[in-house]
Motif scaffolding. Structure first.
Motif, PDB file in Angstrom:
ATOM      1  N   ILE A  42     -79.428 -14.142  65.239  1.00 21.36           N
ATOM      2  CA  ILE A  42     -77.986 -13.871  65.154  1.00 21.36           C
ATOM      3  C   ILE A  42     -77.292 -14.113  66.491  1.00 21.36           C
ATOM      4  N   VAL A  82     -69.712 -11.821  53.969  1.00 18.85           N
ATOM      5  CA  VAL A  82     -70.108 -11.385  55.307  1.00 18.85           C
ATOM      6  C   VAL A  82     -70.031 -12.543  56.295  1.00 18.85           C
ATOM      7  N   LEU A  83     -70.468 -13.724  55.881  1.00 18.54           N
ATOM      8  CA  LEU A  83     -70.426 -14.891  56.775  1.00 18.54           C
ATOM      9  C   LEU A  83     -68.994 -15.278  57.128  1.00 18.54           C
ATOM     10  N   TYR A 116     -67.695 -12.828  59.566  1.00 22.40           N
ATOM     11  CA  TYR A 116     -68.324 -13.050  60.868  1.00 22.40           C
ATOM     12  C   TYR A 116     -67.632 -14.204  61.605  1.00 22.40           C
ATOM     13  N   THR A 171     -74.574 -17.074  67.162  1.00 25.76           N
ATOM     14  CA  THR A 171     -73.238 -16.791  67.709  1.00 25.76           C
ATOM     15  C   THR A 171     -72.853 -17.816  68.768  1.00 25.76           C
TER      16      THR A 171
END
Length: 412
Positions: A302, A208-209, A212, A306
């Protein structure tokens, strides 16, 4: 003269008498010619005179000694399990009550204290040591008695007659409202699923990372591509995707409601929780122990992460891009990419910031956080989440909107 035999219900112990004596209450003469009336045995009574049979004490009464004309009442909220009870110990708590402190006797020698079963529990039979837990509720024993909490899932809190197994499979029995899975499991929908690869598997989270990071890098080039500056099919597709993302976030609000969705809507709502930064979908519990505070911190950080990712990419581009013969990242375009991401996720940011303010009620008068049922609203654990919620609301809800407003005013 002729001697007559005494009829049942009468007796005469003396010689030379002309009449038979009727048996007094609490005594009987079963047969003809009885010399004396015998007392009714324990567990029976007879309230009338001249009777031949003793009657068993009805439910809720008892007769501890022989010769009772009336059975003794067990008292309010107590009943006997059978007619003809002879001991005070036979008096147990009635339907709708449970026995608290059974090792203690009251002034009449009765065991325990009959307490009314709290709202949300069940006591459908007498002589209960504890209330029964219906599905969808969680019972907790405290110094003040049993407290009843409502669960957010019928699957998490199962029906239990003895309140020993209160939670569904693979759930922590001691966590309020069965809100957590045991070690080695993570929550998918309403069930606890075993972590892939074992208790400490980090592969799903790593995947997932990486995804992302790739998405953030692609966002820079998509948002700042020269093609997007002209009215083309590519631009129309980008705008349509932005509108779709906004619509999906709006639908995700429905997933926050306390509604039991049926298939296929339940599956759709589960996917939409991704847009609410639900870290449980990423199997974080399989890597680190996650408390409600940590899970909420992960959610509200989160957007800030970002920004840090874009800043790191900007700095790294100064060294990497020349080696790949690619133009380095420009700071205005980097800021533009950050703003695009925050603008696209504004609805989600506002929803996440308000999570500590959303509570639902329990039958005992208390309330819990809707997203974190193990946290009682107004408790010490809730105070920390409230503080973070206020900061997140000011930064994401108010601050982000104010920044866009200022930018709109000062823009040429």
């Amino acid at each position: 003269g002729i001697c007559e035999i005494c009829e049942p219900g009468t007796a005469q112990p003396l010689l030379g008498q002309t009449t038979c004596d009727e048996c007094l209450p609490g005594t009987v003469a079963k047969e003809r010619g009885e010399p004396e009336c015998l007392p009714c045995p324990e567990g029976t009574n007879q309230s009338e005179v001249g009777r031949r049979e003793c009657l068993r004490c009805p439910l809720g009464t008892y007769a501890p000694e022989p010769g009772h004309g009336e059975c003794l009442l067990c008292g309010e909220s107590r009943v006997t399990m059978f007619p003809g009870a002879a001991e005070v110990e036979d008096c147990v708590c009635d339907v709708g009550y449970y026995t608290a402190a059974p090792e203690i006797r009251d002034e009449q020698g009765r065991h325990g204290d009959c307490r009314s079963c709290p709202a949300g529990s069940e006591c459908l039979r007498p002589d209960r040591a504890t209330p029964a837990q219906p599905a969808g509720f969680y019972l907790k024993n405290t110094t003040e008695g049993w407290e009843v909490y409502q669960c957010t899932s019928m699957v998490a809190c199962v029906a239990s007659d003895d309140v020993v197994t209160r939670c569904g499979p693979n759930r922590d029995q001691d966590t309020l409202s069965c809100a957590r899975c045991v070690d080695g499991y993570y929550q998918v929908k309403e069930e606890c699923t075993v972590c892939p690869g074992g208790e400490s598997s980090s592969l799903p989270l790593v995947g997932v990372l990486l995804g992302y990071l790739l998405l953030m890098g692609a966002t820079y080039y998509i948002c700042n591509s020269p093609v997007s500056r002209v009215a083309t099919a590519y631009l129309s597709t980008s705008v349509s995707f932005g509108l779709l993302l906004t619509a999906v976030q709006s639908l995700s609000v429905l997933g926050q409601l306390s509604v039991q969705w049926v298939s296929p809507w339940s599956d759709i709502m589960e996917v939409l929780t991704l847009f609410a930064f639900d870290v449980e979908l990423f199997q974080v519990e399989c890597v680190v122990e996650t408390s409600p505070m940590r899970r909420y911190l992960m959610r509200i950080l989160i957007p800030s992460v970002t920004v840090m990712v874009f800043v790191c990419f900007y700095v790294a581009s100064k060294a990497v891009c020349p080696m790949l013969n690619r133009p380095v990242w420009e700071w205005p375009k980097t800021v533009n990419s950050m703003g695009q991401v925050w603008q696209a996720l504004y609805i989600t940011l506002a929803l996440v910031a308000l999570l500590p303010f959303q509570c639902y009620g329990h039958p005992n008068g208390q309330s819990s956080l809707t997203k974190f049922p193990e946290i009682i609203c107004g408790s010490d654990g809730h105070d920390g989440l409230l503080a973070l919620g206020v900061v997140a609301t000011l930064v994401y809800g108010v601050g982000f909107f104010a920044a866009f407003l200022v930018a709109h005013i000062v823009a040429p």
